[in-house]
Design an enzyme around this catalytic site. Structure first.
Site, short mmCIF file in Angstrom:
data_model
loop_
_atom_site.label_atom_id
_atom_site.label_comp_id
_atom_site.label_asym_id
_atom_site.label_seq_id
_atom_site.Cartn_x
_atom_site.Cartn_y
_atom_site.Cartn_z
N ASN A 278 -6.18 -0.72 8.21
CA ASN A 278 -5.40 -1.90 9.92
C ASN A 278 -3.82 -1.24 9.69
O ASN A 278 -3.11 -1.84 10.66
CB ASN A 278 -6.17 -2.42 9.65
CG ASN A 278 -5.36 -3.73 10.88
OD1 ASN A 278 -5.75 -3.65 11.99
ND2 ASN A 278 -4.55 -4.54 10.01
N TYR B 130 7.19 5.36 16.26
CA TYR B 130 5.59 4.65 16.60
C TYR B 130 4.46 5.58 17.11
O TYR B 130 3.45 6.05 16.42
CB TYR B 130 6.04 3.17 17.28
CG TYR B 130 4.72 2.01 17.52
CD1 TYR B 130 3.56 2.38 16.34
CD2 TYR B 130 4.24 2.17 18.52
CE1 TYR B 130 2.67 1.35 16.06
CE2 TYR B 130 2.67 1.44 18.40
CZ TYR B 130 2.03 1.19 17.78
OH TYR B 130 0.67 0.40 17.97
N ILE C 245 0.45 -1.17 0.14
CA ILE C 245 0.83 0.05 0.33
C ILE C 245 0.75 1.56 -0.44
O ILE C 245 0.19 2.44 -0.58
CB ILE C 245 -1.11 -0.17 1.26
CG1 ILE C 245 -0.29 0.50 2.59
CG2 ILE C 245 -1.89 -1.16 1.04
CD1 ILE C 245 -0.84 0.25 3.57
N ALA D 246 4.18 8.66 17.80
CA ALA D 246 3.92 9.92 17.25
C ALA D 246 3.46 8.99 15.85
O ALA D 246 2.26 9.67 15.52
CB ALA D 246 5.53 9.93 16.73
N1 LIG Z 1 -1.45 -5.80 18.03
C1 LIG Z 1 -1.00 -4.58 18.95
O1 LIG Z 1 -0.22 -5.10 20.40
C2 LIG Z 1 -0.95 -4.00 18.76
C3 LIG Z 1 -1.39 -2.56 19.42
C4 LIG Z 1 -1.51 -1.61 18.96
C5 LIG Z 1 -2.04 -1.02 17.68
N2 LIG Z 1 -1.59 -1.80 16.69
C6 LIG Z 1 -2.12 -1.77 15.46
O2 LIG Z 1 -2.89 -2.64 14.89
C7 LIG Z 1 -2.78 -2.70 13.10
C8 LIG Z 1 -2.63 -4.33 12.97
O3 LIG Z 1 -1.65 -5.27 13.83
P1 LIG Z 1 -1.12 -6.70 14.08
O4 LIG Z 1 -0.99 -6.48 15.67
O5 LIG Z 1 -2.50 -6.92 13.07
O6 LIG Z 1 0.30 -6.45 13.38
P2 LIG Z 1 0.79 -6.76 11.87
O7 LIG Z 1 0.31 -9.09 12.57
O8 LIG Z 1 1.68 -6.90 12.33
O9 LIG Z 1 -0.07 -7.07 10.62
C9 LIG Z 1 0.24 -6.32 10.12
C10 LIG Z 1 -0.48 -6.62 8.68
O10 LIG Z 1 -0.12 -5.73 7.57
C11 LIG Z 1 -0.01 -5.56 6.37
N3 LIG Z 1 1.33 -4.61 5.88
C12 LIG Z 1 2.85 -4.63 6.03
N4 LIG Z 1 2.98 -3.53 5.53
C13 LIG Z 1 2.25 -3.36 4.58
C14 LIG Z 1 2.06 -2.70 3.43
N5 LIG Z 1 3.49 -1.71 2.85
N6 LIG Z 1 1.04 -2.86 2.64
C15 LIG Z 1 0.09 -3.80 2.97
N7 LIG Z 1 0.02 -4.66 3.70
C16 LIG Z 1 1.21 -4.48 4.76
C17 LIG Z 1 1.52 -7.14 7.25
O11 LIG Z 1 1.03 -8.17 5.31
P3 LIG Z 1 2.31 -8.34 4.04
O12 LIG Z 1 3.11 -8.24 5.79
O13 LIG Z 1 1.49 -9.40 3.88
O14 LIG Z 1 2.48 -6.58 4.00
C18 LIG Z 1 0.22 -7.50 8.29
O15 LIG Z 1 -0.83 -7.96 7.73
C19 LIG Z 1 -1.73 -1.58 12.99
O16 LIG Z 1 -2.16 -0.72 12.87
C20 LIG Z 1 -1.02 -1.62 14.75
O17 LIG Z 1 -0.27 -0.69 14.54
C21 LIG Z 1 -0.87 -3.16 17.02
#
Ligand SMILES: NC(=O)c1ccc[n+]([C@@H]2O[C@H](COP(=O)([O-])OP(=O)(O)OC[C@H]3O[C@@H](n4cnc5c(N)ncnc54)[C@H](OP(=O)(O)O)[C@@H]3O)[C@@H](O)[C@H]2O)c1
Length: 255
Positions: free
Chosen positions: A92, A156, A66, A158
């Site tokens: 997301n 992060y 993206i 920020a």
């Molecule tokens: N888990 C936590 O503790 C937590 C806490 C607070 C906030 N969040 C937020 O919640 C959201 C989801 O996090 P998550 O924990 O589910 O993380 P995750 O499992 O690492 O998922 C992130 C997803 O984003 C995709 N992605 C990364 N770079 C991309 C790119 N350039 N283009 C398209 N897709 C991309 C990845 O797939 P590919 O690698 O295949 O692209 C992956 O499926 C994030 O915004 C994160 O900051 C998470």
């Protein structure tokens, strides 16, 4: 917890979920599909996206970076071309980075901004004409650390603070047109996000143990528990809420 199968309140809606190949994004894609929406799940890696698509007939996927040139337009045109409308954009996809000031480097800052701030902005820009037609909604993923400080994770934190301010500003800008913009801000949630940030599985476990002690409910969320609230924020019955950040973190933000 997947959506109640009797709850088909998004029937006929179309949603884009970025980062749908894993974690919160996969759980969200499935929850929206179970609520009756057609879902375009987006991510870079095809294999995990296909696993998400296999979970429900309503999910199609698009493998794309993206942050790439022209990618936001391609994502939106793929969803609209496939189903003729767009009701929800779930920004997301995101990444975190452990980077104390003493170890700060330019590329990590640039990469975090590109994924967490620039790409969701351009996706929202491309989605807007379609969301105006459907009185649709944008849901941006923030974090507890979008409004609490994070020692060792300033950049992060920020980027998520930026997400929260974009949420409030776009909500105000678009309220008169019926387009809602909200954020869901998870606390520590059990996904691969820390592995994607370069931590070893042992270091990630240590981090979860540390956070579990601090969280008032002493619980690390599952991705389904966060997806539950993302789905609720999209519910048309909740249309009077806009510009809100709903924190889903077991009370961590309160301490
Ligand atoms: N888990 C936590 O503790 C937590 C806490 C607070 C906030 N969040 C937020 O919640 C959201 C989801 O996090 P998550 O924990 O589910 O993380 P995750 O499992 O690492 O998922 C992130 C997803 O984003 C995709 N992605 C990364 N770079 C991309 C790119 N350039 N283009 C398209 N897709 C991309 C990845 O797939 P590919 O690698 O295949 O692209 C992956 O499926 C994030 O915004 C994160 O900051 C998470």
């Amino acid at each position: 917890m997947p959506a109640d199968p009797l709850d088909r309140n998004l029937s006929g809606h179309v949603a884009i979920v970025t980062g749908a190949g894993s974690g919160i994004g996969r759980a969200t894609a499935i929850a929206f599909a179970e609520a009756g929406a057609h879902v375009l799940g987006v991510g870079r890696r095809e294999a995990p996206l296909n696993e998400t698509a296999a979970a429900h007939d309503n999910i199609d996927v698009l493998a794309i970076d993206i942050c790439g040139e022209g990618a936001p337009a391609k994502v939106v045109s793929t969803a609209v071309g496939r189903w003729g409308r767009l009701d929800h954009l779930i920004n997301n996809a995101g990444a975190t980075a452990v980077m104390p000031l003493a170890e700060t480097n330019k590329q990590t800052i640039v990469d975090l901004l590109a994924l967490n701030v620039v790409a969701p902005s351009l996706l929202a820009h491309e989605a807007l004409p379609h969301l105006r037609r459907t009185s649709g909604s944008i849901i941006n993923l923030s974090s507890t650390y979008g409004h609490r400080p994070m020692a060792g994770g300033a950049h992060y934190s920020a980027t998520k603070a930026a997400v929260e301010q974009m949420t409030r500003s776009w909500a105000l800008e678009l309220a008169g047109e019926g387009v809602r913009v909200n954020s869901v801000a998870p606390g520590p949630t059990r996904t691969d996000v820390m592995l994607h940030a370069g931590l070893t599985p042992e270091a990630a476990e240590d981090m979860y143990a540390y956070e579990r002690d601090r969280i008032p409910t002493h619980h690390i969320a599952s991705a389904d528990e966060v997806a539950y609230w993302i789905l609720r924020m999209a519910d048309p019955a909740g249309r009077h809420a806009t510009g809100q950040v709903i924190t889903v973190d077991g009370g961590l933000e309160l301490i």
